[in-house]
Design an enzyme around this catalytic site. Structure first.
Site, PDB file in Angstrom:
ATOM      1  N   SER A 251       0.853  -1.182   0.000  1.00 26.15           N
ATOM      2  CA  SER A 251       0.000   0.000   0.000  1.00 26.15           C
ATOM      3  C   SER A 251       0.891   1.235   0.000  1.00 26.15           C
ATOM      4  O   SER A 251       2.113   1.120   0.041  1.00 26.15           O
ATOM      5  CB  SER A 251      -0.904   0.015   1.236  1.00 26.15           C
ATOM      6  OG  SER A 251      -0.116   0.320   2.364  1.00 26.15           O
ATOM      7  N   LYS A 252       0.262   2.400  -0.012  1.00 29.10           N
ATOM      8  CA  LYS A 252       1.031   3.649  -0.124  1.00 29.10           C
ATOM      9  C   LYS A 252       2.058   3.795   0.989  1.00 29.10           C
ATOM     10  O   LYS A 252       3.091   4.427   0.816  1.00 29.10           O
ATOM     11  CB  LYS A 252       0.070   4.838  -0.109  1.00 29.10           C
ATOM     12  CG  LYS A 252      -0.799   4.857  -1.356  1.00 29.10           C
ATOM     13  CD  LYS A 252      -0.932   6.256  -1.932  1.00 29.10           C
ATOM     14  CE  LYS A 252      -1.582   6.234  -3.294  1.00 29.10           C
ATOM     15  NZ  LYS A 252      -3.024   5.998  -3.261  1.00 29.10           N
TER      16      LYS A 252
END
Ligand code: GLU
Length: 479
Positions: A251-252
């Site tokens: 994820s980010k």
């Protein structure tokens, strides 16, 4: 039959690094086998898809070095290659399945469907138990459609086991009853992913589907549809998912996840492509630094790993540094034009100056974006901070003598830069005439002119620093 593979992005966002990796594998597989690499834009999600994202994703593929043979704007006789341009085809195929008794119109209400869902959850009953799956109601359903009513078309899921041989995961079996009858065409005539994806792979003559492991479960519905279309399924290769160093889904928070961001952060496309290739695939000679074209000969589907691939931005950055060091100084100078701030001193210098700078600093940086900092800090800083070691050298009794001599020389200087030879001559003078030798001589010069007691080749560094800045440094050293 010649090999045809496809990358099928949904233009609902930027090109994700996982998607870019899938595209690379398909591209390389086509190259390695003299096949064709196709891009098919899967834009049936009307709300989330946008033309801008499509343009952006295709541009990012190109930036990475992936050019497609067939796709939007490069059609062949099996196109078009944008799903939004193929809606009539999906409708016709769905209607054919209805005619053949392999799919049916479903007139169940939302409440009825909700009840079925609840029952299926609590009792494990089949997901769809509506009356419309029974052939005795089909004439009535068709009559209602002929009358202008709207209803989704649902696929009549066969009750049997399905098995396929995955090139990465081996034999995969789905025991019967895992999925109930599922919608293939919504009442607004928009197709559902599993349906249009198969119709297209079949009509686009796709021979191999290389994609992420997250699609394994979709393969069950897709196998059912291939069977209903009397089509041979392609060979599947589901590659492992990318996870972060903490073993969580990517994820980010694990760093940038879109190709666009790496482009903006000045990563080299060949380095990002190199790194992505090695996430779950290995080179037959265990090489870890290579250009894509080096894989054209050696890429195959046998070298995929089944375990998750760990995405490590530090390793990627290191790899970028390796590619950067392998680039010629001329290429780096050209690339840097776009990575050094607009109006910076760098842009106003001649090619010789730029190349010398690059030769001096390319070993020290992993990213183009780090170059300007090196330049500002070591070549162009007029207000250098003297380190403790440097201050000690300033306190030696010989250092002020050198300083005085250098001030005179620089005051005489006519040009904006001094030459490497000037520095050599000046050192010789101090050695012969002022009798300063060894460490006091070399360190004295370095500290006075750079503020540092270490650094790259002094004559090169000094020939790159403008005289007026050297003067400021000497002034500060005298205070
Ligand atoms: N449009 C699908 C996706 O982006 C394609 C999946 C597939 O390759 O079948 O996930």
């Amino acid at each position: 039959m010649s090999i045809r593979v496809r990358f099928a992005p949904s233009p609902t966002g930027y090109l994700h690094i996982g998607g870019a990796r899938t595209a690379l594998y398909n591209y390389l597989f086509a190259k390695a086998n003299g096949g064709q690499f196709i891009v098919r834009v899967e834009d049936t999600d009307q709300e989330r898809s946008s033309k801008e994202y499509e343009v952006e994703q295709l541009a990012d593929l190109k930036w990475l070095g992936i050019d497609y043979d067939i796709g939007p704007g490069k059609e062949d006789e099996f196109g078009p290659y944008r799903q939004s341009e193929r809606l009539d085809i999906y409708k016709a195929e769905a209607l054919k399945l209805v005619e053949q008794g392999k799919a049916f119109y479903d007139f169940c209400s939302e409440e009825e469907l909700e009840q079925m869902r609840e029952k299926s959850m609590s009792e494990g009953a089949p997901a769809y138990t509506g009356k419309w799956r029974e052939p005795k109601h089909w004439d009535e359903a068709k009559a209602r459609i002929a009358n202008g009513e709207k209803a989704p078309i649902r696929f009549l899921a066969p009750e049997k086991d399905y098995t396929f041989e995955d090139k990465v995961r081996g034999e995969v079996t789905f025991p019967k009853g895992m999925v109930g009858d599922f919608v293939i065409l919504r009442s607004n005539e928009m197709p559902v992913y599993n349906f249009c994806n198969v119709v297209d792979d079949h009509m686009h003559k796709i021979t191999h589907v290389i994609r992420g492991e997250d699609h394994v479960n979709n393969t069950l519905r897709q196998l059912m549809i291939y069977e209903a279309l009397e089509a041979k399924p392609p060979i599947f290769a589901h590659v492992s998912l990318l996870i972060g160093k903490d073993r969580q889904k990517l994820s980010k928070r694990h760093g940038a996840t879109s190709v666009t961001l790496y482009k903006e952060e000045s990563y080299l496309p060949q380095a990002l492509a190199n790194y992505l290739c090695l996430l779950g695939w290995s080179h037959p000679d265990e090489k870890d630094i290579f250009g894509l074209e080096e894989l054209y000969e050696v890429f195959n589907l046998d070298r995929f790993s089944k375990s998750h691939a760990i995405y490590d931005t530090e390793k990627l950055k290191w790899m970028n540094g390796q590619h950067l060091k392998n680039s010629s100084d001329e290429v780096i100078v050209k690339d840097l034009e776009g990575h050094v701030s607009h109006g910076h001193f760098f842009h106003k210098q001649n090619a010789e100056w730029k190349q010398k700078c690059v030769a001096l600093y390319k070993e020290k940086i992993d990213l183009y974006s780090e170059f300007e900092t090196q330049l500002d800090q070591y070549v162009l800083d007029e207000n250098v901070e003297f380190s403790d070691e440097a201050k000690e050298a300033l306190s030696w009794e010989t250092t002020p003598q050198i300083r005085e001599y250098l001030v005179e020389r620089l005051n005489e200087a006519q040009a904006s830069f001094i030459q490497e030879q000037d520095l050599a001559d000046w050192m010789n003078y101090c050695k012969k005439e002022l009798k300063i030798k060894g460490k006091p001589l070399f360190m004295g010069f370095r500290v006075l002119l750079t503020g540092q007691n270490h650094g790259p080749d002094l004559k090169v560094l000094i020939s790159l620093t403008p005289v007026h800045i050297l003067k400021k440094r000497l002034e500060k050293a005298g205070k």
